[in-house]
Design an enzyme around this catalytic site. Structure first.
Site, PDB file in Angstrom:
ATOM      1  N   GLU A 211       0.847  -1.196   0.000  1.00 40.30           N
ATOM      2  CA  GLU A 211       0.000   0.000   0.000  1.00 40.30           C
ATOM      3  C   GLU A 211       0.885   1.249   0.000  1.00 40.30           C
ATOM      4  OE1 GLU A 211      -3.353   2.046   2.951  1.00 40.30           O
ATOM      5  OE2 GLU A 211      -1.710   0.840   3.769  1.00 40.30           O
TER       6      GLU A 211
ATOM      7  N   LYS B  77     -10.496   0.532  -1.157  1.00 35.65           N
ATOM      8  CA  LYS B  77     -10.577   0.204   0.258  1.00 35.65           C
ATOM      9  C   LYS B  77     -11.949   0.557   0.831  1.00 35.65           C
ATOM     10  CE  LYS B  77      -7.974   0.787   4.571  1.00 35.65           C
ATOM     11  NZ  LYS B  77      -6.882   1.538   5.235  1.00 35.65           N
TER      12      LYS B  77
ATOM     13  N   CYS C  91      -4.401  -2.738   4.227  1.00 37.51           N
ATOM     14  CA  CYS C  91      -3.972  -2.293   5.556  1.00 37.51           C
ATOM     15  C   CYS C  91      -4.829  -2.910   6.650  1.00 37.51           C
ATOM     16  CB  CYS C  91      -3.971  -0.768   5.613  1.00 37.51           C
ATOM     17  SG  CYS C  91      -2.998  -0.120   7.003  1.00 37.51           S
TER      18      CYS C  91
END
Length: 535
Positions: A277, A350, A403
């Site tokens: 990321e 995300k 994440c």
């Protein structure tokens, strides 16, 4: 009128401060049970907290015992968040507030659990189940309320991949926490009142439950043999510190690092290359703009037939947005199909964004109060749709998790539409060489245990790893914080579909009902008896 006795007043103060110290000790012990510390006797902090709550003079006293223990637990578990504020010197003044306000807020969940326990706990050793049920119910709520923050739930005290962690394949990490807390809390009655036989019996049952976790997990791991597939993965870790990203000179060097590691010759030829990321400090719109020298350099490093997976922010035109575009934290797949350059073949935006990191909650209100300028967040990211597997040409179906999405159970289908692997890209460079990245690895590895799927994890500065379907790092295929390099490995095949994959948190919910029944049933009977006929 008699004067207050100084000795009795001193004794009361000593008792009060003693209880405060014990509450802090209970929370600290439970926190130190988690990796990377691994002090498993710290699990005895849970029965200590149970005893402190039930011996409080009031519900309010029980609340404060839980809050103090929770503050200590989350201070030790989450102190590393302060590191992110040290990356930008202009934000360094916020670090102490972040390190104290986060555990102060999260401690309220523990406080609510112990206050409810003090209010409703029945007599006898059965109260152990009520304590565990209330505590784990509030832990589940912590992982869901206001998007949730499921960092270090009690079940993750067991190192992922160990024997103790394997029951998560049946009941998930929350269910494992319920069993763990109930088992260790069963030692609490040993130092309390009540029939001696019942108190010893509770401790014996707790010991047997812990033994069952370890024996059952050992048996499961005894037959766990990763089966390599034909898909070769290269995990890239360039060791780029977060504070060194933001100059033009640094940017050129970062691109070169990733390109050189991608093109590095190896014993295996990768089918897919995974960057983390935020690999490059630029948006996908800039990196892959027409005529971009960066896009050309990346394309030269990727061979025909290979796919590059990387994380970058991107802007998508949207006339309904205030400035004509929406911004996403995205995972992008680009494939070299033998033509001119790379072609975008899949994207994932995300879904679970970080409050105050990727968006400002109640943005209009807090922005008017000046909070946006304090957090240096000029724009919010938009959330993508709920996580679902994506199809990348030439690769097995994959579930992306960006994440801290890897903290959440249930984001990956575990049965009928189950993918073949999970890719977790993360930017743990914000947290330096603290316990945060090590704990993040442990928590992400629980998604492998729950689903029976391998996890490919890539971060800029560590820990990057290939994780097998039982939550274990495969061989020595791990890059530690501060290391630069690549991992070339064959993707393990999925294990059999797990019970948790089929049922999700259903067994955990059933366990909660059974644990809370000794408190719920009498409360319902009392409530019903108060209702007079005709009313």
């Amino acid at each position: 009128m008699p004067k207050p006795d100084p000795a009795s007043r001193r004794d009361r103060l000593m008792l009060r401060f003693g209880r405060i110290a014990l509450a802090l000790l209970a929370g600290a012990g439970a926190a130190l049970a988690h990796p990377p510390f691994g002090v498993l006797p710290g699990l005895l902090g849970y029965p200590l907290l149970m005893l402190l709550a039930e011996r409080s003079a009031s519900v309010r006293g029980g609340f404060w015992m839980g809050w103090l223990a929770g503050f200590a637990y989350f201070f030790i578990s989450c102190w590393w968040v302060a590191e992110a504020f040290l990356v930008n010197p202009a934000q360094a003044w916020m670090a102490p507030f972040a390190a104290s306000l986060l555990p102060s807020g999260l401690g309220l969940f523990w406080a609510a659990a112990t206050a409810l326990y003090r209010r409703f706990a029945p007599s006898g050793v059965v109260r152990v189940l009520v304590f565990a049920g209330l505590f784990c119910l509030l832990e589940w709520l912590r992982g869901h309320v206001l998007t949730g923050f499921p960092w270090n739930p009690a079940g993750a005290s067991w190192r992922a991949g160990s024997a103790g962690s394997q029951f998560a394949s049946v009941v998930g990490v929350y269910g494992l926490g319920l069993v763990t807390v109930a088992a260790v809390a069963a030692f609490g009655p040993l130092v309390g009142p009540g029939p001696r036989k019942a108190r010893i019996g509770a401790a014996v049952l707790g010991t047997l439950a812990l033994a069952a976790l370890l024996v059952g997990g050992t048996l499961r791991l005894g037959g766990a043999r990763p089966v390599p597939t034909d898909t070769v993965v290269r995990i890239v870790q360039a060791d780029v510190a977060q504070e060194s990203k933001w100059t033009p000179e640094a940017y050129r060097g970062i691109v070169d690092r990733y390109v050189n590691l991608t093109a590095r010759p190896g014993a295996l030829v990768p089918d897919v290359i995974v960057w983390p990321e935020g690999a490059l400090p630029a948006s996908a719109n800039r990196v892959f703009a027409p005529g971009s020298p960066d896009a050309a350099a990346i394309a030269r490093a990727v061979r025909p037939g290979q796919t590059l997976i990387l994380g970058l922010g991107r802007a998508v035109a949207d006339p309904t947005a205030p400035d004509g575009a929406r911004y996403y934290n995205s995972l992008l797949a680009l494939t070299d199909e033998g033509g001119d350059g790379l072609r975008f073949t899949a994207a994932y935006d995300k879904y679970r964004l970080v409050p105050f990191g990727e968006f400002l909650p109640a943005g209009d209100l807090l922005g008017a109060l000046g909070v946006r300028s304090l957090t240096h967040m000029p724009l919010d990211f938009s959330a993508g749709p709920r996580p679902a597997p994506i199809a990348v040409p030439g690769l097995p179906g994959v579930q992306p998790l960006i994440c801290y999405e890897s903290l959440y159970p249930g984001f990956t289908p575990g049965a009928g539409d189950r993918p073949r692997w999970i890719v977790n890209i993360s930017n743990d460079a914000w947290f330096g060489r603290t316990s945060g990245p090590l704990q993040h690895l442990n928590l992400a590895s629980y998604r492998a245990i729950e689903t029976g799927l391998p996890v490919v994890r890539s971060t800029p500065t560590g820990v990057s790893a290939m994780i097998d379907p039982w939550g274990r790092v495969v061989g020595d295929q791990r890059l530690e914080p501060g290391e630069s390099g690549v991992i070339d490995a064959r993707l393990p095949a999925p294990a059999a579909v797990t019970v948790y994959g089929r049922l999700g948190d259903a067994l955990f919910g059933l366990g909660l009902l059974l644990a809370l029944a000794p408190a719920l049933v009498p409360a319902l009977v009392r409530a019903r008896s108060r209702v007079r006929p005709g009313h």
